[in-house]
Design a protein around this motif. Structure first.
Motif, PDB file in Angstrom:
ATOM      1  N   ASP A 277      23.317  23.255 -14.296  1.00 39.81           N
ATOM      2  CA  ASP A 277      22.226  23.955 -13.884  1.00 39.81           C
ATOM      3  C   ASP A 277      21.374  22.795 -13.231  1.00 39.81           C
ATOM      4  O   ASP A 277      20.840  22.089 -14.000  1.00 39.81           O
ATOM      5  CB  ASP A 277      21.292  24.511 -15.183  1.00 39.81           C
ATOM      6  CG  ASP A 277      19.842  25.178 -14.678  1.00 39.81           C
ATOM      7  OD1 ASP A 277      19.626  25.051 -13.428  1.00 39.81           O
ATOM      8  OD2 ASP A 277      19.561  25.755 -15.767  1.00 39.81           O
TER       9      ASP A 277
ATOM     10  N   HIS B  74      17.795  20.922 -13.934  1.00 42.28           N
ATOM     11  CA  HIS B  74      17.802  19.454 -14.782  1.00 42.28           C
ATOM     12  C   HIS B  74      18.025  18.424 -13.679  1.00 42.28           C
ATOM     13  O   HIS B  74      19.262  18.569 -13.000  1.00 42.28           O
ATOM     14  CB  HIS B  74      19.078  19.445 -15.626  1.00 42.28           C
ATOM     15  CG  HIS B  74      18.659  20.268 -16.895  1.00 42.28           C
ATOM     16  ND1 HIS B  74      17.760  20.280 -17.873  1.00 42.28           N
ATOM     17  CD2 HIS B  74      19.201  21.673 -17.255  1.00 42.28           C
ATOM     18  CE1 HIS B  74      17.688  21.126 -18.694  1.00 42.28           C
ATOM     19  NE2 HIS B  74      18.635  21.949 -18.247  1.00 42.28           N
TER      20      HIS B  74
ATOM     21  N   ASP C 148      22.698  21.502 -22.358  1.00 44.06           N
ATOM     22  CA  ASP C 148      22.685  22.825 -21.675  1.00 44.06           C
ATOM     23  C   ASP C 148      24.110  23.326 -21.330  1.00 44.06           C
ATOM     24  O   ASP C 148      24.570  24.479 -21.408  1.00 44.06           O
ATOM     25  CB  ASP C 148      21.650  22.704 -20.195  1.00 44.06           C
ATOM     26  CG  ASP C 148      21.490  24.288 -19.429  1.00 44.06           C
ATOM     27  OD1 ASP C 148      20.790  25.194 -19.865  1.00 44.06           O
ATOM     28  OD2 ASP C 148      22.566  24.207 -18.475  1.00 44.06           O
TER      29      ASP C 148
ATOM     30  N   LYS D  60      25.765  24.476 -24.448  1.00 39.10           N
ATOM     31  CA  LYS D  60      25.283  25.638 -24.798  1.00 39.10           C
ATOM     32  C   LYS D  60      25.495  26.946 -24.195  1.00 39.10           C
ATOM     33  O   LYS D  60      26.112  28.028 -24.629  1.00 39.10           O
ATOM     34  CB  LYS D  60      23.562  25.748 -24.778  1.00 39.10           C
ATOM     35  CG  LYS D  60      22.922  26.838 -25.241  1.00 39.10           C
ATOM     36  CD  LYS D  60      22.742  27.040 -26.618  1.00 39.10           C
ATOM     37  CE  LYS D  60      21.807  27.861 -27.119  1.00 39.10           C
ATOM     38  NZ  LYS D  60      21.513  28.099 -28.645  1.00 39.10           N
ATOM     39  N   ARG D  61      25.800  26.878 -22.637  1.00 40.56           N
ATOM     40  CA  ARG D  61      26.086  27.961 -21.978  1.00 40.56           C
ATOM     41  C   ARG D  61      27.705  28.115 -22.330  1.00 40.56           C
ATOM     42  O   ARG D  61      28.244  29.177 -22.142  1.00 40.56           O
ATOM     43  CB  ARG D  61      25.960  27.662 -20.601  1.00 40.56           C
ATOM     44  CG  ARG D  61      24.558  27.669 -20.338  1.00 40.56           C
ATOM     45  CD  ARG D  61      24.059  27.892 -18.820  1.00 40.56           C
ATOM     46  NE  ARG D  61      24.200  26.586 -18.343  1.00 40.56           N
ATOM     47  CZ  ARG D  61      25.013  26.332 -17.224  1.00 40.56           C
ATOM     48  NH1 ARG D  61      25.551  27.215 -16.595  1.00 40.56           N
ATOM     49  NH2 ARG D  61      25.006  25.018 -16.786  1.00 40.56           N
TER      50      ARG D  61
ATOM     51  N   SER E  10      12.942  18.238 -18.460  1.00 38.08           N
ATOM     52  CA  SER E  10      14.371  18.979 -18.603  1.00 38.08           C
ATOM     53  C   SER E  10      14.254  19.418 -20.161  1.00 38.08           C
ATOM     54  O   SER E  10      14.824  20.471 -20.323  1.00 38.08           O
ATOM     55  CB  SER E  10      15.317  17.826 -18.600  1.00 38.08           C
ATOM     56  OG  SER E  10      15.468  17.666 -17.378  1.00 38.08           O
TER      57      SER E  10
ATOM     58  N   TYR F  48      12.383  22.534 -20.176  1.00 38.07           N
ATOM     59  CA  TYR F  48      12.936  23.572 -19.518  1.00 38.07           C
ATOM     60  C   TYR F  48      14.147  24.308 -20.363  1.00 38.07           C
ATOM     61  O   TYR F  48      14.153  25.524 -20.369  1.00 38.07           O
ATOM     62  CB  TYR F  48      13.540  23.102 -18.222  1.00 38.07           C
ATOM     63  CG  TYR F  48      14.421  23.951 -17.489  1.00 38.07           C
ATOM     64  CD1 TYR F  48      13.766  25.026 -16.814  1.00 38.07           C
ATOM     65  CD2 TYR F  48      15.561  23.775 -17.115  1.00 38.07           C
ATOM     66  CE1 TYR F  48      14.776  26.093 -16.139  1.00 38.07           C
ATOM     67  CE2 TYR F  48      16.569  24.410 -16.652  1.00 38.07           C
ATOM     68  CZ  TYR F  48      16.115  25.792 -16.019  1.00 38.07           C
ATOM     69  OH  TYR F  48      17.013  26.447 -15.351  1.00 38.07           O
ATOM     70  N   TYR F  49      14.755  23.384 -21.075  1.00 34.11           N
ATOM     71  CA  TYR F  49      15.822  23.821 -21.953  1.00 34.11           C
ATOM     72  C   TYR F  49      15.293  24.797 -23.025  1.00 34.11           C
ATOM     73  O   TYR F  49      15.808  25.772 -23.205  1.00 34.11           O
ATOM     74  CB  TYR F  49      16.627  22.706 -22.760  1.00 34.11           C
ATOM     75  CG  TYR F  49      17.605  22.991 -23.629  1.00 34.11           C
ATOM     76  CD1 TYR F  49      19.016  23.232 -23.310  1.00 34.11           C
ATOM     77  CD2 TYR F  49      17.240  23.103 -25.141  1.00 34.11           C
ATOM     78  CE1 TYR F  49      19.954  23.372 -24.264  1.00 34.11           C
ATOM     79  CE2 TYR F  49      18.212  23.488 -26.053  1.00 34.11           C
ATOM     80  CZ  TYR F  49      19.434  23.687 -25.713  1.00 34.11           C
ATOM     81  OH  TYR F  49      20.426  23.943 -26.503  1.00 34.11           O
TER      82      TYR F  49
ATOM     83  N   ARG G 242      12.638  26.601 -22.879  1.00 30.58           N
ATOM     84  CA  ARG G 242      12.005  27.920 -22.097  1.00 30.58           C
ATOM     85  C   ARG G 242      13.333  28.824 -21.911  1.00 30.58           C
ATOM     86  O   ARG G 242      13.180  29.961 -21.836  1.00 30.58           O
ATOM     87  CB  ARG G 242      11.458  27.642 -20.701  1.00 30.58           C
ATOM     88  CG  ARG G 242      10.231  26.916 -20.857  1.00 30.58           C
ATOM     89  CD  ARG G 242       9.204  27.031 -19.761  1.00 30.58           C
ATOM     90  NE  ARG G 242       9.718  26.119 -18.613  1.00 30.58           N
ATOM     91  CZ  ARG G 242       9.495  24.874 -18.462  1.00 30.58           C
ATOM     92  NH1 ARG G 242       8.546  24.403 -19.206  1.00 30.58           N
ATOM     93  NH2 ARG G 242       9.952  24.321 -17.539  1.00 30.58           N
ATOM     94  N   LYS G 243      14.428  28.288 -21.727  1.00 25.04           N
ATOM     95  CA  LYS G 243      15.614  28.940 -21.515  1.00 25.04           C
ATOM     96  C   LYS G 243      16.131  29.515 -22.825  1.00 25.04           C
ATOM     97  O   LYS G 243      16.696  30.888 -22.746  1.00 25.04           O
ATOM     98  CB  LYS G 243      16.773  28.063 -21.029  1.00 25.04           C
ATOM     99  CG  LYS G 243      16.555  27.801 -19.462  1.00 25.04           C
ATOM    100  CD  LYS G 243      17.682  27.059 -19.040  1.00 25.04           C
ATOM    101  CE  LYS G 243      19.278  27.794 -19.072  1.00 25.04           C
ATOM    102  NZ  LYS G 243      20.218  26.854 -18.260  1.00 25.04           N
ATOM    103  N   TYR G 244      16.034  29.027 -23.850  1.00 23.66           N
ATOM    104  CA  TYR G 244      17.002  29.358 -25.123  1.00 23.66           C
ATOM    105  C   TYR G 244      16.105  29.723 -26.292  1.00 23.66           C
ATOM    106  O   TYR G 244      16.364  30.134 -27.427  1.00 23.66           O
ATOM    107  CB  TYR G 244      17.822  28.141 -25.455  1.00 23.66           C
ATOM    108  CG  TYR G 244      18.893  28.044 -24.382  1.00 23.66           C
ATOM    109  CD1 TYR G 244      19.880  29.076 -23.804  1.00 23.66           C
ATOM    110  CD2 TYR G 244      19.020  27.037 -23.738  1.00 23.66           C
ATOM    111  CE1 TYR G 244      20.613  28.872 -22.797  1.00 23.66           C
ATOM    112  CE2 TYR G 244      19.834  26.594 -22.780  1.00 23.66           C
ATOM    113  CZ  TYR G 244      20.578  27.667 -22.219  1.00 23.66           C
ATOM    114  OH  TYR G 244      21.502  27.250 -21.367  1.00 23.66           O
TER     115      TYR G 244
ATOM    116  N   ARG H 244       8.786  27.589 -28.914  1.00 20.45           N
ATOM    117  CA  ARG H 244       8.332  26.511 -27.878  1.00 20.45           C
ATOM    118  C   ARG H 244       7.015  25.883 -28.143  1.00 20.45           C
ATOM    119  O   ARG H 244       6.869  24.715 -28.024  1.00 20.45           O
ATOM    120  CB  ARG H 244       8.404  27.422 -26.247  1.00 20.45           C
ATOM    121  CG  ARG H 244       9.569  27.644 -25.873  1.00 20.45           C
ATOM    122  CD  ARG H 244       9.653  27.797 -24.474  1.00 20.45           C
ATOM    123  NE  ARG H 244       8.668  28.698 -23.929  1.00 20.45           N
ATOM    124  CZ  ARG H 244       8.694  30.071 -23.871  1.00 20.45           C
ATOM    125  NH1 ARG H 244      10.036  30.606 -24.295  1.00 20.45           N
ATOM    126  NH2 ARG H 244       7.686  31.000 -23.450  1.00 20.45           N
TER     127      ARG H 244
END
Length: 306
Positions: free
Chosen positions: A194, A197, A205, A208-209, A246, A249-250, A252-254, A260
């Motif tokens: 991604d 980052h 990340d 995780k994906r 970063s 941001y991680y 916010r994604k998961y 958060r």
């Protein structure tokens, strides 16, 4: 017998001496796979880029220059664009590393024998030859609030001890980003790194994906490398701030917005209580309190070389 194909991707940024040592160690140690080395120069000075050209004359080496600093994820993804599309594996290796063993062959053999492995890493040592922690835990509220020791006790399979010296491969949450050996088909399936980052949290990340796609991450301890990180590290507010950009941001994604918010409180307090040791911690706490906005990333300070 057809050898497995490994595309090794290095990023150079004003550090050609490290890149020379890294490439030489790859050429010296790698014996039982077919490999290529792609060096991505991430908009270094002209002198540093020119210094790379002699090593790029090796038949296994390809040198690419970016006109803008793309960061870690972006630089590696640029390298992927020039990799052999028939590659079985990608090996993203920091240029300030040298191999102690035939890492590429060892990791390729492990991946061949482990179909559920999407990502693995070798055992890291520092420049003095001391074994280093090579994997970590994906950030969760439980591990941050209760502590790693407590969550290890509750679930040792998900949270294996990081300081233990392992002799056999072990499944881990993620491996350190200095050495990321990936199954090309799995990496391609999830779309690679991604690129949002810029400098940090790429390995968390990625793991995780991959996990969401059904692939696991492993440490293969008999494969060994040296990482010369932190030999003369100076604290830098902008770089420290990039980590939290970063990280959040991680989140916010998961993670949900209540989680958060709790993460923000946790890291605000963690940094704020250390401000007396270094004013940078106070500045970081304030930055986290403001939401760690991505617009302040170093990515947006980069300029394109004419």
């Amino acid at each position: 017998m057809n050898l497995q194909k490994v595309s090794i991707i290095l990023i150079n940024y004003n550090s050609h001496q490290f890149t020379y040592s890294c490439v030489n160690s790859i050429i010296e140690k790698t014996k039982r796979v077919d490999y290529e080395i792609i060096i991505v120069d991430n908009n270094s000075t002209d002198a540093d880029y020119e210094a790379l050209k002699s090593i790029a004359s090796h038949s296994k080496v390809q040198l690419i220059r970016s006109r803008i600093n793309l960061g870690f994820s972006g630089g590696n993804m640029l390298g992927v664009q020039f990799a052999d599309p028939r590659a079985d594996y990608y090996y993203f290796l920091n240029n300030d590393c040298v191999l102690r063993t035939d890492v590429c062959s060892q990791l390729a053999a492990f991946m061949d024998a482990t179909p559920d492995a999407g990502l693995c890493g070798a055992q890291m040592f520092n420049g003095d030859g001391v074994r280093q922690i090579t994997f970590g835990y994906l950030p969760t509220l439980g591990s941050k609030i209760l502590g790693h020791g407590f969550v290890r006790m509750l679930n040792p399979v998900i949270y294996p001890p990081t300081k233990q010296a392992y002799t056999e491969p072990i499944r881990v949450p993620f491996v350190m980003g200095s050495t990321l050996f990936l199954r090309a088909s799995a990496f391609n399936l999830i779309g690679g790194f991604d690129v949002a980052h810029f400098l940090y949290v790429e390995e968390e990340d990625l793991a995780k994906r991959l996990l969401r796609a059904g692939f696991f991450t492993y440490l293969v301890p008999l494969a060994e490398y040296v990482h010369f990180t932190g030999q003369s590290t100076v604290r830098n507010y902008d770089v420290d701030k990039e980590y939290y950009i970063s990280l959040f941001y991680y989140f916010r994604k998961y993670h949900s917005w209540p989680a958060r918010a709790l993460f923000r409180v946790y890291y605000f307090i963690k940094n704020g209580r250390k401000f007396w040791r270094d004013p940078i911690y106070g500045r970081l706490a304030w930055f986290i309190g403001r939401g760690s906005p991505m617009r302040e990333s170093l990515r947006y300070r980069q300029t394109i070389r004419p």
